[in-house]
Design a protein around this motif. Structure first.
Motif, PDB file in Angstrom:
ATOM      1  N   PHE A   1       0.822  -1.207   0.000  1.00 48.53           N
ATOM      2  CA  PHE A   1       0.000   0.000   0.000  1.00 48.53           C
ATOM      3  C   PHE A   1       0.859   1.262   0.000  1.00 48.53           C
ATOM      4  CE2 PHE A   1      -2.779   3.233   1.947  1.00 48.53           C
ATOM      5  CZ  PHE A   1      -3.842   3.159   1.063  1.00 48.53           C
ATOM      6  N   GLU A   2       1.972   1.232   0.682  1.00 48.78           N
ATOM      7  CA  GLU A   2       2.859   2.401   0.691  1.00 48.78           C
ATOM      8  C   GLU A   2       3.385   2.695  -0.707  1.00 48.78           C
ATOM      9  OE1 GLU A   2       4.766   2.304   5.188  1.00 48.78           O
ATOM     10  OE2 GLU A   2       5.556   0.952   3.668  1.00 48.78           O
ATOM     11  N   VAL A   3       3.755   1.669  -1.439  1.00 48.53           N
ATOM     12  CA  VAL A   3       4.253   1.868  -2.808  1.00 48.53           C
ATOM     13  C   VAL A   3       3.171   2.491  -3.678  1.00 48.53           C
ATOM     14  CG1 VAL A   3       4.942   0.657  -4.921  1.00 48.53           C
ATOM     15  CG2 VAL A   3       6.025   0.086  -2.745  1.00 48.53           C
ATOM     16  N   LEU A   4       1.944   1.976  -3.595  1.00 50.59           N
ATOM     17  CA  LEU A   4       0.874   2.513  -4.424  1.00 50.59           C
ATOM     18  C   LEU A   4       0.524   3.947  -4.027  1.00 50.59           C
ATOM     19  CD1 LEU A   4      -1.443  -0.588  -4.810  1.00 50.59           C
ATOM     20  CD2 LEU A   4      -0.083   0.517  -6.580  1.00 50.59           C
ATOM     21  N   THR A   5       0.636   4.270  -2.755  1.00 43.94           N
ATOM     22  CA  THR A   5       0.402   5.649  -2.313  1.00 43.94           C
ATOM     23  C   THR A   5       1.422   6.587  -2.930  1.00 43.94           C
ATOM     24  OG1 THR A   5      -0.543   4.898  -0.205  1.00 43.94           O
ATOM     25  CG2 THR A   5       0.237   7.169  -0.308  1.00 43.94           C
ATOM     26  N   VAL A   6       2.678   6.204  -2.886  1.00 41.40           N
ATOM     27  CA  VAL A   6       3.736   7.013  -3.501  1.00 41.40           C
ATOM     28  C   VAL A   6       3.479   7.186  -4.991  1.00 41.40           C
ATOM     29  CG1 VAL A   6       6.186   7.016  -4.136  1.00 41.40           C
ATOM     30  CG2 VAL A   6       5.505   6.469  -1.787  1.00 41.40           C
ATOM     31  N   MET A   7       3.119   6.095  -5.655  1.00 41.92           N
ATOM     32  CA  MET A   7       2.859   6.163  -7.089  1.00 41.92           C
ATOM     33  C   MET A   7       1.682   7.087  -7.395  1.00 41.92           C
ATOM     34  SD  MET A   7       3.464   2.243  -8.404  1.00 41.92           S
ATOM     35  CE  MET A   7       3.161   2.699 -10.112  1.00 41.92           C
ATOM     36  N   ALA A   8       0.620   6.990  -6.600  1.00 42.07           N
ATOM     37  CA  ALA A   8      -0.546   7.840  -6.835  1.00 42.07           C
ATOM     38  C   ALA A   8      -0.187   9.307  -6.706  1.00 42.07           C
ATOM     39  CB  ALA A   8      -1.659   7.474  -5.848  1.00 42.07           C
ATOM     40  N   TYR A   9       0.515   9.663  -5.634  1.00 43.59           N
ATOM     41  CA  TYR A   9       0.842  11.070  -5.412  1.00 43.59           C
ATOM     42  C   TYR A   9       1.774  11.606  -6.494  1.00 43.59           C
ATOM     43  CZ  TYR A   9      -1.382  10.814  -0.803  1.00 43.59           C
ATOM     44  OH  TYR A   9      -2.293  10.695   0.225  1.00 43.59           O
ATOM     45  N   ASP A  10       2.670  10.762  -6.973  1.00 45.70           N
ATOM     46  CA  ASP A  10       3.568  11.182  -8.053  1.00 45.70           C
ATOM     47  C   ASP A  10       2.805  11.314  -9.366  1.00 45.70           C
ATOM     48  OD1 ASP A  10       6.384  11.690  -8.937  1.00 45.70           O
ATOM     49  OD2 ASP A  10       5.983   9.951 -10.205  1.00 45.70           O
ATOM     50  N   ALA A  11       1.938  10.351  -9.666  1.00 47.69           N
ATOM     51  CA  ALA A  11       1.152  10.399 -10.903  1.00 47.69           C
ATOM     52  C   ALA A  11       0.251  11.623 -10.924  1.00 47.69           C
ATOM     53  CB  ALA A  11       0.326   9.124 -11.050  1.00 47.69           C
ATOM     54  N   PHE A  12      -0.350  11.960  -9.788  1.00 45.15           N
ATOM     55  CA  PHE A  12      -1.215  13.134  -9.716  1.00 45.15           C
ATOM     56  C   PHE A  12      -0.441  14.405 -10.041  1.00 45.15           C
ATOM     57  CE2 PHE A  12      -4.066  10.951  -6.298  1.00 45.15           C
ATOM     58  CZ  PHE A  12      -4.585  10.123  -7.270  1.00 45.15           C
ATOM     59  N   SER A  13       0.781  14.500  -9.519  1.00 40.63           N
ATOM     60  CA  SER A  13       1.597  15.686  -9.777  1.00 40.63           C
ATOM     61  C   SER A  13       1.996  15.780 -11.238  1.00 40.63           C
ATOM     62  CB  SER A  13       2.845  15.661  -8.896  1.00 40.63           C
ATOM     63  OG  SER A  13       3.648  16.799  -9.104  1.00 40.63           O
ATOM     64  N   ASN A  14       2.298  14.640 -11.833  1.00 45.24           N
ATOM     65  CA  ASN A  14       2.740  14.633 -13.232  1.00 45.24           C
ATOM     66  C   ASN A  14       1.595  14.898 -14.198  1.00 45.24           C
ATOM     67  OD1 ASN A  14       5.406  14.088 -12.563  1.00 45.24           O
ATOM     68  ND2 ASN A  14       5.133  11.866 -12.642  1.00 45.24           N
ATOM     69  N   ALA A  15       0.348  14.658 -13.790  1.00 46.75           N
ATOM     70  CA  ALA A  15      -0.784  14.768 -14.728  1.00 46.75           C
ATOM     71  C   ALA A  15      -0.875  16.144 -15.420  1.00 46.75           C
ATOM     72  CB  ALA A  15      -2.081  14.387 -14.033  1.00 46.75           C
ATOM     73  N   PRO A  16      -0.845  17.294 -14.768  1.00 42.17           N
ATOM     74  CA  PRO A  16      -1.015  17.508 -13.333  1.00 42.17           C
ATOM     75  C   PRO A  16      -2.500  17.692 -13.020  1.00 42.17           C
ATOM     76  CG  PRO A  16      -0.454  19.585 -14.358  1.00 42.17           C
ATOM     77  CD  PRO A  16      -0.531  18.567 -15.480  1.00 42.17           C
ATOM     78  N   ILE A  17      -2.871  17.441 -11.757  1.00 40.47           N
ATOM     79  CA  ILE A  17      -4.259  17.600 -11.333  1.00 40.47           C
ATOM     80  C   ILE A  17      -4.418  18.865 -10.494  1.00 40.47           C
ATOM     81  CG2 ILE A  17      -4.632  15.105 -11.339  1.00 40.47           C
ATOM     82  CD1 ILE A  17      -4.607  15.386  -8.178  1.00 40.47           C
ATOM     83  N   ASP A  18      -5.679  19.211 -10.233  1.00 39.10           N
ATOM     84  CA  ASP A  18      -5.992  20.319  -9.329  1.00 39.10           C
ATOM     85  C   ASP A  18      -6.298  19.826  -7.919  1.00 39.10           C
ATOM     86  OD1 ASP A  18      -5.949  22.377 -11.406  1.00 39.10           O
ATOM     87  OD2 ASP A  18      -7.811  21.464 -12.122  1.00 39.10           O
ATOM     88  N   VAL A  19      -7.032  18.705  -7.841  1.00 36.10           N
ATOM     89  CA  VAL A  19      -7.488  18.192  -6.547  1.00 36.10           C
ATOM     90  C   VAL A  19      -7.345  16.674  -6.510  1.00 36.10           C
ATOM     91  CG1 VAL A  19      -9.313  18.206  -4.814  1.00 36.10           C
ATOM     92  CG2 VAL A  19      -9.274  19.981  -6.568  1.00 36.10           C
ATOM     93  N   ALA A  20      -6.786  16.156  -5.412  1.00 37.96           N
ATOM     94  CA  ALA A  20      -6.737  14.719  -5.180  1.00 37.96           C
ATOM     95  C   ALA A  20      -7.857  14.335  -4.229  1.00 37.96           C
ATOM     96  CB  ALA A  20      -5.393  14.317  -4.583  1.00 37.96           C
ATOM     97  N   VAL A  21      -8.574  13.276  -4.566  1.00 39.39           N
ATOM     98  CA  VAL A  21      -9.603  12.708  -3.694  1.00 39.39           C
ATOM     99  C   VAL A  21      -9.041  11.379  -3.213  1.00 39.39           C
ATOM    100  CG1 VAL A  21     -12.007  12.007  -3.489  1.00 39.39           C
ATOM    101  CG2 VAL A  21     -11.375  13.826  -5.085  1.00 39.39           C
ATOM    102  N   VAL A  22      -8.718  11.319  -1.926  1.00 36.02           N
ATOM    103  CA  VAL A  22      -7.906  10.214  -1.409  1.00 36.02           C
ATOM    104  C   VAL A  22      -8.646   9.455  -0.327  1.00 36.02           C
ATOM    105  CG1 VAL A  22      -5.728   9.616  -0.263  1.00 36.02           C
ATOM    106  CG2 VAL A  22      -5.789  11.495  -1.925  1.00 36.02           C
TER     107      VAL A  22
END
Length: 515
Positions: A192-213
């Motif tokens: 789960f920690e790996v997927l959390t890191v991946m999600a936060y990095d992917a969101f930044s690269n998109a880039p997004i305005d808002v993360a729903v976590v």
């Protein structure tokens, strides 16, 4: 008129205009005032054959290569400690994100905890935000069929290419922190920690305005809690994961409230009084605004409708009347109310345009939540897996299928409260067929069957480890002695999201979030 082979389909006027355009391009490129390629380059480009679209065989080959690479990545992630085996610390996730450059600071966030309803509420929140024109990232768990479902960009599962690119981005930094942790006697980053890191990095690269976590488990020390969310959402708190979160509702709620940050906003579903008091104290401690269902907002009317519900919700900012909701069950109306207030709070408490709310709630879907996956015979799936979820399942089944004979296909993880879960379901299920799952955490079907017999009685329980056979057997039972065609029988698969994913795949049900 049918044109002959080699005949120019353009009119004389179009031919003349095309020639004039070519001349202007050549003149512009030849001008000494414009630096550019030799005019002959334009001729070469114009004379090149058009690029051919890939054939179906080429597309399939490319997809196969991507899937092979994904399976390599999945194998690495699956080899780590699972979601239910972890250390209560944020240090490893913080360390990796710091090495990457703290991508989680590049967007706003709404953070969701609670015992049940998290994923559906996340989907409703995201739909509302997207209708307001914002780019969104959504991180939820568990997945039904493919790990990529957990990370969504703009309402779609992250693409194969982007998942691979994200892994390649973060893997070197994960390796560094893994090595440091192991050297100190600790574990590698968990699944789960790996997927959390991946999600936060992917969101930044998109880039997004808002993360729903959505939190994975608990809140205070959940890997997702490195994010500084603008709004914290607390859904109903019930007994679940007691071995990790505590043996009382209050202990569990205290851990979940750990996602609330100083000076932010807490939006809570209706709770028992002790949790309300605890939430109020935590909000005061953090100088946070606290909005509570049935005090500050409420569902004032709901009724079943084709494909879902018709709801009227009043909030601190407005009353939204007769809004169609594309989800089934009374509990979904309450999830929608919480989501609506969370988004209002995100926008400083202002009301949302009525058309935005209507489009978002009407279009939202939540696979695996009281979802019809086959109509003849009628097969419904729901991933709720604890007694609190079972109460919502029973209420919805009674409301939508009041006269039908309902047969359950059930599987559960070994760490769940199987007897209490089945006890809640017993009044609404004519019989149960107990089946199996491949997960190492899954309870053995024979063992679960014994528990089921203690709840339902010997004559109402069948054990069939093969899922396809279990569905067929449940269908045969449901159709035996059922009422006439006016009340068709129902088979409902429930007790685990893994079971739901397996049934959806068996029924050929595509994931609507697939990119």
């Amino acid at each position: 008129m049918i044109q002959g082979e080699g005949e120019d389909p353009r009119t004389p006027e179009e031919v003349a205009e095309d020639l004039r355009f070519d001349q202007r391009i050549k003149a512009a490129i030849s001008s000494p005032e414009i630096a550019g390629p030799d005019p002959s380059v334009i001729e070469d480009i114009m004379n090149q054959a058009p690029i051919k679209a890939p054939t179906e065989a080429e597309k399939l080959a490319a997809r196969s290569q991507l899937d092979a690479r994904l399976q390599e990545i999945y194998a690495d992630i699956w080899s780590r400690n699972p979601e239910h085996a972890f250390e209560p610390t944020l240090d490893r996730v913080r360390d990796v994100l710091a090495l990457i450059g703290n991508p989680e600071r590049n967007y706003h966030a709404i953070h969701i905890t609670g015992t049940n309803g998290k994923t559906t509420t996340a989907r409703i929140i995201e739909a509302l935000l997207r209708e307001r024109g914002l780019r969104t990232g959504r991180f939820t768990s568990p997945h039904l069929e493919d790990m990529r479902e957990r990370i969504s960009i703009d309402g779609r599962a992250i693409s194969r290419e982007d998942f691979i690119d994200t892994w390649d981005d973060v893997k070197p930094y994960i390796d560094i922190v893994d090595k440091k942790s192991v050297a100190a006697g600790g574990p590698r980053l968990s699944f789960f920690e790996v997927l959390t890191v991946m999600a936060y990095d992917a969101f930044s690269n998109a880039p997004i305005d808002v993360a729903v976590v959505e939190v994975g488990m608990g809140g205070e020390w959940d890997a997702t809690n490195v994010i500084n969310a603008d709004v914290a959402v607390l859904l109903p708190v019930a007994l679940d994961h007691m071995e990790w979160l505590g043996n009382t509702i209050e202990e569990i709620a205290d851990t979940k409230l750990g996602i609330l940050k100083r000076g932010k906003i807490l939006v809570s579903a209706a709770q028992r009084e002790s949790v309300v008091e605890l939430s109020a104290a935590r909000a005061e401690e953090n100088h946070a605004r606290y909005l509570l269902e049935n005090r500050d907002f409420r569902v004032i009317h709901r009724e079943t409708a084709v494909g879902g519900e018709m709801v009227t919700i009043t909030t601190p900012a407005a009353t939204y009347t007769d809004i169609p909701l594309g989800l089934r069950g009374a509990f979904q109306a309450h999830n929608a109310a919480v989501a609506l207030v969370a988004v209002e709070a995100f926008f400083d408490g202002s009301a949302l345009p009525g058309d935005v709310v209507e489009r978002a709630l009407m279009s939202v879907s939540s696979p695996g939540r009281l979802e019809v996956v086959r109509t003849s015979p009628l097969v419904v799936v729901d991933g709720g897996h604890n007694p609190h979820a079972a109460q919502a399942q029973v209420s919805a089944l009674r409301e939508y299928y009041p006269q039908s004979k309902i047969v359950g296909v059930v599987a559960q993880m070994s760490d769940k409260d199987q007897e209490d879960y089945l006890g809640v379901l017993e009044p609404v299920l004519a019989s149960v067929v107990v089946t199996g799952m491949e997960s190492a955490r899954a309870m053995d079907p024979e063992q679960l069957g014994e528990i089921a017999r203690g709840v339902f009685g010997e004559d109402r329980v069948v054990v069939e480890p093969d899922l396809a056979e279990a569905i067929d057997h449940a269908t045969a039972i449901a159709e035996t002695d059922s009422a006439e065609d006016l009340t068709p029988p129902v088979v409902v698969a429930l007790g685990s999201f893994e079971l739901v994913g397996n049934v959806r795949a068996l029924m050929g049900k595509a994931n609507p979030d697939e990119a």
